[in-house]
Design a protein around this motif. Structure first.
Motif, PDB file in Angstrom:
ATOM      1  N   ARG A 175      -9.138 -12.265 -10.451  1.00 53.50           N
ATOM      2  CA  ARG A 175      -9.116 -11.273  -9.380  1.00 53.50           C
ATOM      3  C   ARG A 175     -10.398 -10.436  -9.399  1.00 53.50           C
ATOM      4  O   ARG A 175     -11.089 -10.357 -10.407  1.00 53.50           O
ATOM      5  CB  ARG A 175      -7.891 -10.351  -9.534  1.00 53.50           C
ATOM      6  N   GLU A 176     -10.688  -9.800  -8.281  1.00 55.35           N
ATOM      7  CA  GLU A 176     -11.836  -8.916  -8.154  1.00 55.35           C
ATOM      8  C   GLU A 176     -11.407  -7.473  -8.396  1.00 55.35           C
ATOM      9  O   GLU A 176     -10.335  -7.047  -7.937  1.00 55.35           O
ATOM     10  CB  GLU A 176     -12.453  -9.044  -6.765  1.00 55.35           C
ATOM     11  N   SER A 206       0.840  -1.189   0.000  1.00 62.91           N
ATOM     12  CA  SER A 206       0.000   0.000   0.000  1.00 62.91           C
ATOM     13  C   SER A 206       0.881   1.247   0.000  1.00 62.91           C
ATOM     14  O   SER A 206       2.092   1.188   0.265  1.00 62.91           O
ATOM     15  CB  SER A 206      -0.893   0.015   1.240  1.00 62.91           C
ATOM     16  N   ASP A 234     -12.526  -4.603  -7.184  1.00 70.49           N
ATOM     17  CA  ASP A 234     -12.366  -3.781  -5.981  1.00 70.49           C
ATOM     18  C   ASP A 234     -11.058  -4.100  -5.268  1.00 70.49           C
ATOM     19  O   ASP A 234     -10.375  -3.186  -4.764  1.00 70.49           O
ATOM     20  CB  ASP A 234     -13.545  -3.993  -5.034  1.00 70.49           C
ATOM     21  N   GLU A 235     -10.709  -5.373  -5.225  1.00 77.64           N
ATOM     22  CA  GLU A 235      -9.443  -5.769  -4.578  1.00 77.64           C
ATOM     23  C   GLU A 235      -8.257  -5.221  -5.354  1.00 77.64           C
ATOM     24  O   GLU A 235      -7.273  -4.732  -4.770  1.00 77.64           O
ATOM     25  CB  GLU A 235      -9.383  -7.297  -4.476  1.00 77.64           C
ATOM     26  N   LEU A 236      -8.323  -5.266  -6.673  1.00 76.20           N
ATOM     27  CA  LEU A 236      -7.227  -4.743  -7.494  1.00 76.20           C
ATOM     28  C   LEU A 236      -7.105  -3.229  -7.354  1.00 76.20           C
ATOM     29  O   LEU A 236      -5.996  -2.686  -7.338  1.00 76.20           O
ATOM     30  CB  LEU A 236      -7.441  -5.118  -8.958  1.00 76.20           C
ATOM     31  N   ARG A 237      -8.238  -2.554  -7.257  1.00 73.37           N
ATOM     32  CA  ARG A 237      -8.186  -1.101  -7.065  1.00 73.37           C
ATOM     33  C   ARG A 237      -7.533  -0.754  -5.723  1.00 73.37           C
ATOM     34  O   ARG A 237      -6.811   0.239  -5.608  1.00 73.37           O
ATOM     35  CB  ARG A 237      -9.591  -0.512  -7.117  1.00 73.37           C
ATOM     36  N   ALA A 238      -7.780  -1.579  -4.725  1.00 75.93           N
ATOM     37  CA  ALA A 238      -7.233  -1.314  -3.391  1.00 75.93           C
ATOM     38  C   ALA A 238      -5.761  -1.684  -3.298  1.00 75.93           C
ATOM     39  O   ALA A 238      -4.998  -1.007  -2.596  1.00 75.93           O
ATOM     40  CB  ALA A 238      -8.031  -2.078  -2.338  1.00 75.93           C
ATOM     41  N   ASN A 239      -5.365  -2.743  -3.993  1.00 82.89           N
ATOM     42  CA  ASN A 239      -4.021  -3.298  -3.787  1.00 82.89           C
ATOM     43  C   ASN A 239      -3.108  -3.217  -5.005  1.00 82.89           C
ATOM     44  O   ASN A 239      -1.960  -3.667  -4.933  1.00 82.89           O
ATOM     45  CB  ASN A 239      -4.133  -4.767  -3.362  1.00 82.89           C
ATOM     46  N   ALA A 275      -9.902  -8.279 -15.149  1.00 83.46           N
ATOM     47  CA  ALA A 275      -9.778  -8.802 -13.788  1.00 83.46           C
ATOM     48  C   ALA A 275     -10.228 -10.254 -13.723  1.00 83.46           C
ATOM     49  O   ALA A 275      -9.572 -11.103 -13.107  1.00 83.46           O
ATOM     50  CB  ALA A 275     -10.584  -7.940 -12.815  1.00 83.46           C
TER      51      ALA A 275
END
Length: 307
Positions: free
Chosen positions: A250-251, A199, A253-258, A245
């Motif tokens: 992968r998801e 992050s 939202d998870e990719l946007r976050a990580n 994705a």
């Protein structure tokens, strides 16, 4: 901001596939092509047609590309003796005309060691420290001189320290999340510190540790390049982002976050936030190596905005 393409061939890629991606990397104006150093697939990927060796791959690409830098994130210190690795990297550097970079780590994936009969010692960090001393010592020994090393894990006697790389100094990359030993090793041996899959907050913290370690070692913190490795998933619209994705399991939202996911403008904005941490180079982890349109979009709509 330098953008580099970073691949994970153990998930399933032939040499021909890697060559195609490397040539696209060069044609589309990216700075470098890097690959992992693994022999066993991870997760649900089938891994077919089977693993490719990192340094054999890079030797081939050295002769079939002309401009891009080539290297590893990260070569596993458990896979090769340091004297042999120094020879291999120096040779490939000469084959490339001086375009090689060595990312070196301790090795961590115990399952692949069991699968291919590779020892997995407990004292990997201690071995890594000696490996770094040996490899940089061999390359730094003047022609006609000899190199000796008497360590806990390795001993070299009267080594001619040959061959020499084409570059006066092959850039050495050290990376990871370790709070104490990793920053210390980076401060002593690295030209670049790389933080994988972190992050922005963790990046600030770890880059700070490395800078502090460099200062304690009497080295200017800005002597090092600071970089991140992040999975990339860019699309012209939400539908395309979701499709890409899904293709890599992968998801969104998870990719946007990580990672770096979303529209080109969203990804450029997030790259800017990493740049504020002191990061000047990002390794884009590309997981679908058949999707060359993805690389073209990143080049035309993301890289073009970064100058």
């Amino acid at each position: 901001m330098d953008l580099r393409i970073f691949t994970e061939p153990q998930q399933g890629a032939s040499y021909d596939t890697l060559l195609t991606v490397a040539k696209a990397t060069e044609d589309l104006g990216f700075d470098a092509f890097f690959r992992s150093d693994h022999y066993l697939r991870m997760g649900s990927a089938d891994g077919l047609p089977g693993p490719t060796d990192a340094w054999i791959t890079l030797a081939g690409l050295a002769r079939e590309t002309r401009r891009i830098r080539l290297g590893t994130l990260m070569t596993a210190g458990t896979f090769r003796h340091p004297g042999v690795l120094a020879i291999q990297v120096a040779q490939v550097d000469r084959m490339s005309g001086g375009r090689i970079e060595l990312g070196l780590g301790a090795g961590w994936f115990e399952e692949e060691h069991r699968a291919y009969g590779i020892p997995f010692p407990k004292e990997r960090m201690g071995r890594l420290e000696e490996q770094l001393a040996i490899i940089t010592g061999l390359w730094g020994t003047g022609t006609g001189g000899t190199f000796d090393f008497d360590g806990t894990y390795y001993r070299l006697t009267d080594s001619p320290a040959l061959p020499k790389p084409a570059q006066a100094r092959v850039p050495v990359l050290i990376g990871g999340h370790g709070a104490v030993r990793t920053p210390r090793l980076a401060a002593r041996y690295a030209d670049e510190f790389n933080l994988p899959f972190a992050s922005i907050e963790d990046t600030v913290r770890q880059f700070g540790r490395v800078r502090e370690a460099a200062a304690r070692a009497g080295r200017a913190p800005d002597d090092l390049v600071y970089s991140n490795a992040l999975v990339v998933c860019v699309g012209k619209d939400d539908t395309e982002v979701a499709r890409r994705a899904a293709a890599i399991g992968r998801e969104v939202d998870e990719l946007r976050a990580n990672g770096l996911a979303g529209s080109p403008d969203e990804v450029v904005d997030r790259i800017g936030r990493y740049a504020e941490t002191g990061c000047s180079r990002i390794y884009l982890q590309v997981l679908d190596l058949d999707d060359l349109d993805h690389l073209e979009l990143i080049s035309s709509a993301v890289q073009s905005q970064l100058g």
